[in-house]
Motif scaffolding. Structure first.
Motif, PDB file in Angstrom:
ATOM      1  N   SER A 198       0.798  -1.192   0.012  1.00 17.75           N
ATOM      2  CA  SER A 198       0.027   0.120  -0.167  1.00 17.75           C
ATOM      3  C   SER A 198       0.782   1.315   0.014  1.00 17.75           C
ATOM      4  N   MET A 199       0.357   2.157  -0.571  1.00 23.70           N
ATOM      5  CA  MET A 199       1.163   3.663  -0.706  1.00 23.70           C
ATOM      6  C   MET A 199       0.033   4.620  -1.068  1.00 23.70           C
ATOM      7  N   PRO A 200       0.527   6.005  -0.602  1.00 23.34           N
ATOM      8  CA  PRO A 200      -0.431   7.180  -1.343  1.00 23.34           C
ATOM      9  C   PRO A 200      -0.707   7.123  -2.574  1.00 23.34           C
ATOM     10  N   SER A 219       1.726   6.337  -9.595  1.00 23.99           N
ATOM     11  CA  SER A 219       0.750   6.210 -10.517  1.00 23.99           C
ATOM     12  C   SER A 219       0.358   4.696 -10.594  1.00 23.99           C
ATOM     13  N   GLU A 220      -0.851   4.503 -11.264  1.00 24.97           N
ATOM     14  CA  GLU A 220      -1.070   3.326 -11.602  1.00 24.97           C
ATOM     15  C   GLU A 220       0.068   2.678 -12.447  1.00 24.97           C
ATOM     16  N   ALA A 221       0.465   3.459 -13.582  1.00 25.71           N
ATOM     17  CA  ALA A 221       1.455   3.141 -14.495  1.00 25.71           C
ATOM     18  C   ALA A 221       2.760   3.133 -13.863  1.00 25.71           C
ATOM     19  N   SER A 222       3.172   3.922 -13.218  1.00 21.87           N
ATOM     20  CA  SER A 222       4.476   3.523 -12.516  1.00 21.87           C
ATOM     21  C   SER A 222       4.517   2.387 -11.675  1.00 21.87           C
ATOM     22  N   LEU A 223       3.518   2.269 -11.099  1.00 16.92           N
ATOM     23  CA  LEU A 223       3.249   1.180  -9.839  1.00 16.92           C
ATOM     24  C   LEU A 223       3.216  -0.044 -10.475  1.00 16.92           C
ATOM     25  N   ARG A 224       2.654  -0.255 -11.534  1.00 20.72           N
ATOM     26  CA  ARG A 224       2.557  -1.693 -12.410  1.00 20.72           C
ATOM     27  C   ARG A 224       4.005  -1.742 -13.033  1.00 20.72           C
ATOM     28  N   PHE A 232       7.123  -9.348  -9.877  1.00 21.14           N
ATOM     29  CA  PHE A 232       5.777  -9.729  -9.646  1.00 21.14           C
ATOM     30  C   PHE A 232       4.935  -9.428 -10.710  1.00 21.14           C
ATOM     31  N   GLU A 233       3.848 -10.523 -10.646  1.00 21.24           N
ATOM     32  CA  GLU A 233       2.755 -10.357 -11.710  1.00 21.24           C
ATOM     33  C   GLU A 233       1.607  -9.597 -10.529  1.00 21.24           C
ATOM     34  N   VAL A 234       1.004  -8.460 -11.386  1.00 18.70           N
ATOM     35  CA  VAL A 234       0.045  -7.945 -10.479  1.00 18.70           C
ATOM     36  C   VAL A 234      -1.299  -8.398 -10.631  1.00 18.70           C
ATOM     37  N   SER A 235      -1.831  -8.851  -9.405  1.00 13.00           N
ATOM     38  CA  SER A 235      -3.510  -9.367  -9.424  1.00 13.00           C
ATOM     39  C   SER A 235      -4.442  -8.309  -9.433  1.00 13.00           C
ATOM     40  N   VAL A 236      -4.206  -7.338  -8.176  1.00 13.03           N
ATOM     41  CA  VAL A 236      -5.123  -6.456  -8.010  1.00 13.03           C
ATOM     42  C   VAL A 236      -4.750  -5.111  -7.996  1.00 13.03           C
ATOM     43  N   ILE A 237      -5.130  -4.042  -8.286  1.00 12.98           N
ATOM     44  CA  ILE A 237      -4.556  -2.594  -7.887  1.00 12.98           C
ATOM     45  C   ILE A 237      -5.868  -1.971  -7.289  1.00 12.98           C
ATOM     46  N   ASP A 238      -6.246  -1.962  -6.019  1.00 14.83           N
ATOM     47  CA  ASP A 238      -7.597  -1.282  -5.585  1.00 14.83           C
ATOM     48  C   ASP A 238      -7.292  -0.003  -5.122  1.00 14.83           C
ATOM     49  N   THR A 239      -8.160   0.991  -5.758  1.00 14.88           N
ATOM     50  CA  THR A 239      -7.993   2.299  -5.403  1.00 14.88           C
ATOM     51  C   THR A 239      -9.307   2.761  -4.640  1.00 14.88           C
ATOM     52  N   THR A 240     -10.169   1.883  -4.318  1.00 15.26           N
ATOM     53  CA  THR A 240     -11.340   2.352  -3.506  1.00 15.26           C
ATOM     54  C   THR A 240     -11.590   1.934  -2.133  1.00 15.26           C
ATOM     55  N   SER A 241     -10.903   0.782  -1.757  1.00 16.80           N
ATOM     56  CA  SER A 241     -11.264   0.520  -0.231  1.00 16.80           C
ATOM     57  C   SER A 241     -10.484   1.251   0.700  1.00 16.80           C
ATOM     58  N   ALA A 245      -5.364   6.119  -1.620  1.00 13.05           N
ATOM     59  CA  ALA A 245      -4.286   5.272  -1.456  1.00 13.05           C
ATOM     60  C   ALA A 245      -4.357   3.997  -2.634  1.00 13.05           C
ATOM     61  N   PHE A 246      -3.419   3.464  -2.938  1.00 13.84           N
ATOM     62  CA  PHE A 246      -3.437   2.240  -3.787  1.00 13.84           C
ATOM     63  C   PHE A 246      -3.002   1.117  -2.804  1.00 13.84           C
ATOM     64  N   PHE A 247      -3.979  -0.058  -2.848  1.00 17.07           N
ATOM     65  CA  PHE A 247      -3.666  -1.361  -2.281  1.00 17.07           C
ATOM     66  C   PHE A 247      -3.605  -2.238  -3.344  1.00 17.07           C
ATOM     67  N   ALA A 248      -2.135  -2.690  -3.742  1.00 18.96           N
ATOM     68  CA  ALA A 248      -1.673  -3.682  -4.700  1.00 18.96           C
ATOM     69  C   ALA A 248      -1.502  -4.940  -4.166  1.00 18.96           C
TER      70      ALA A 248
END
Length: 385
Positions: A198-200, A219-224, A232-241, A245-248
């Motif tokens: 998780s991060m801002p 950003s979502e782009a730089s995080l991916r 790592f293979e990304v499963s989820v990037i959650d921006t609503t919970s 913040a991002f919860f990846a």
């Protein structure tokens, strides 16, 4: 010229500059300027490293150590019920991490490990481990984490490949080598082990762009891209919970991960980053003008968190500040920058202005629920240009 910490691309000049002081995430002032760089190659934004960064996190960064129960407010329900940050983080982690029975779970950059503690309370079968770059939090771990499951400064070599899952909450934004940070966690996980990071999200919380010790603004782009570079293979990037913040969730890959780049996501991230830099530049000029209007007159600041503290760093010498107002009972009756922190209902009757130190994307809705602040003779000053 500086190099992007995610893709290595060259960034010619900062998109935003402000003179000292700079404000940290623990509400301390540093005698350094703030500079923000936005990478047009991957959509990452970053700031200069703070001086003597290792010592800062070893002995200076004492997050939530004011008292045993100290926590940050995540939200306040309409009925006044307070939701605390670590309770919410623990709930998100339980929902996003599909942990097997008797799983080994590492909190990497744990601080007090309150989130981990609450996860283990709900799942006592989990075997908890903690790592941090400071010994300040050891007293908070003792009694519920085995001594051989605690590490500071360096992760033991024996931990390589040990963990079913690792989580790291709001740490990566602080580190000078985010790709190395992710790779360091990669080697600690079992094959196909899971990482919760998780991060801002600076797009949803623009104040993060000016936090001195948050030297990465994903950003979502730089995080991916960073997760792929870290294996790592990304499963989820959650921006609503957790708004703001991002919860990846990502899975350790046993082969190199292709670093695909979505050009649209990158362009959106660059445009949003530059927009936020423009906002802070205009807000600083606007605050200076409004402070001049109330020079020598009694005012208050709503919020003893980052936004309120940033306002103080810009106008504190120009106005007669009576108090900071804050709903968090853990902050009330304390002193912040030499001024009392009080409940919003206790605002001084003779205060002529209230500077609103809240996330500008949420501020009007929050203050709208407080009729006692909408009274004759009290001017509300918003973080808007």
């Amino acid at each position: 010229m500086t190099a992007c910490r995610v893709c290595g691309g060259k960034i010619a000049a900062p998109a935003y500059e402000a003179p000292a002081p700079a404000l940290t995430s623990i509400m301390t002032l540093l005698d350094i300027p703030t500079r923000v760089y936005v990478c047009d190659r991957c959509g990452h934004a970053q700031c200069d490293e703070i001086p003597d960064i290792e010592t800062f996190y070893d002995t200076g960064y004492r997050i939530s150590l004011n008292s045993e129960g100290h926590d940050q407010i995540f939200a306040v329900k309409p009925d006044g019920t307070v939701i605390y940050r670590t309770d919410h983080q623990a709930e998100i982690a339980r929902n996003l991490l599909d942990l097997p029975q008797a799983a080994t779970l590492l909190d990497y950059g744990a601080a007090k490990a309150d989130t981990l503690h609450k996860i283990v309370a709900a799942r006592p079968d989990i075997e908890p481990y903690v790592f941090d770059v400071s010994t300040d939090y050891a007293s908070a771990w003792n009694g519920w984490i085995a001594p051989n499951a605690q590490a500071t400064y360096e992760v033991p070599a024996a931990w390589d490949g040990r963990f079913d899952a690792a989580m790291s909450h709001f740490v990566i934004e602080h580190v000078a080598d985010p790709i190395g940070f992710i790779r360091g966690i990669h080697k600690l996980l079992k094959p196909r082990g899971t990482l919760l990071l998780s991060m801002p999200d600076v797009s949803a919380n623009p104040g993060d762009m000016t936090v001195a010790d948050h030297i990465n603004h994903f950003s979502e782009a730089s995080l991916r891209r960073a997760l792929a570079a870290g294996g790592f293979e990304v499963s989820v990037i959650d921006t609503t919970s957790f708004p703001g913040a991002f919860f990846a969730v990502a899975v350790r890959s046993e082969t190199p991960v292709k670093q695909e780049q979505d050009a649209t996501l990158v362009q959106q991230a660059v445009e949003r980053g530059l927009e936020i830099c423009d906002f802070w530049r205009a807000s600083a000029a606007y605050l200076e003008k409004r402070a001049d209007t109330f020079r020598g007159r009694k005012v208050a600041i709503y919020g003893a968190g980052f936004y309120g503290s940033w306002i103080f760093s810009r106008i504190g010498n120009d106005v007669e500040l009576t108090a900071f107002l804050d709903q968090n009972p853990n902050l009330q009756n304390a002193v912040h920058f030499g001024h009392p922190v009080i409940a919003p209902t206790a605002i001084a009757e003779d205060a002529e202005a209230l500077f609103i130190g809240l996330n500008p994307l949420k501020a009007r809705a929050a203050i709208g629920n407080m009729p006692h602040l909408h009274k004759s003779g009290l001017q509300l000053v918003w973080l808007e240009a």
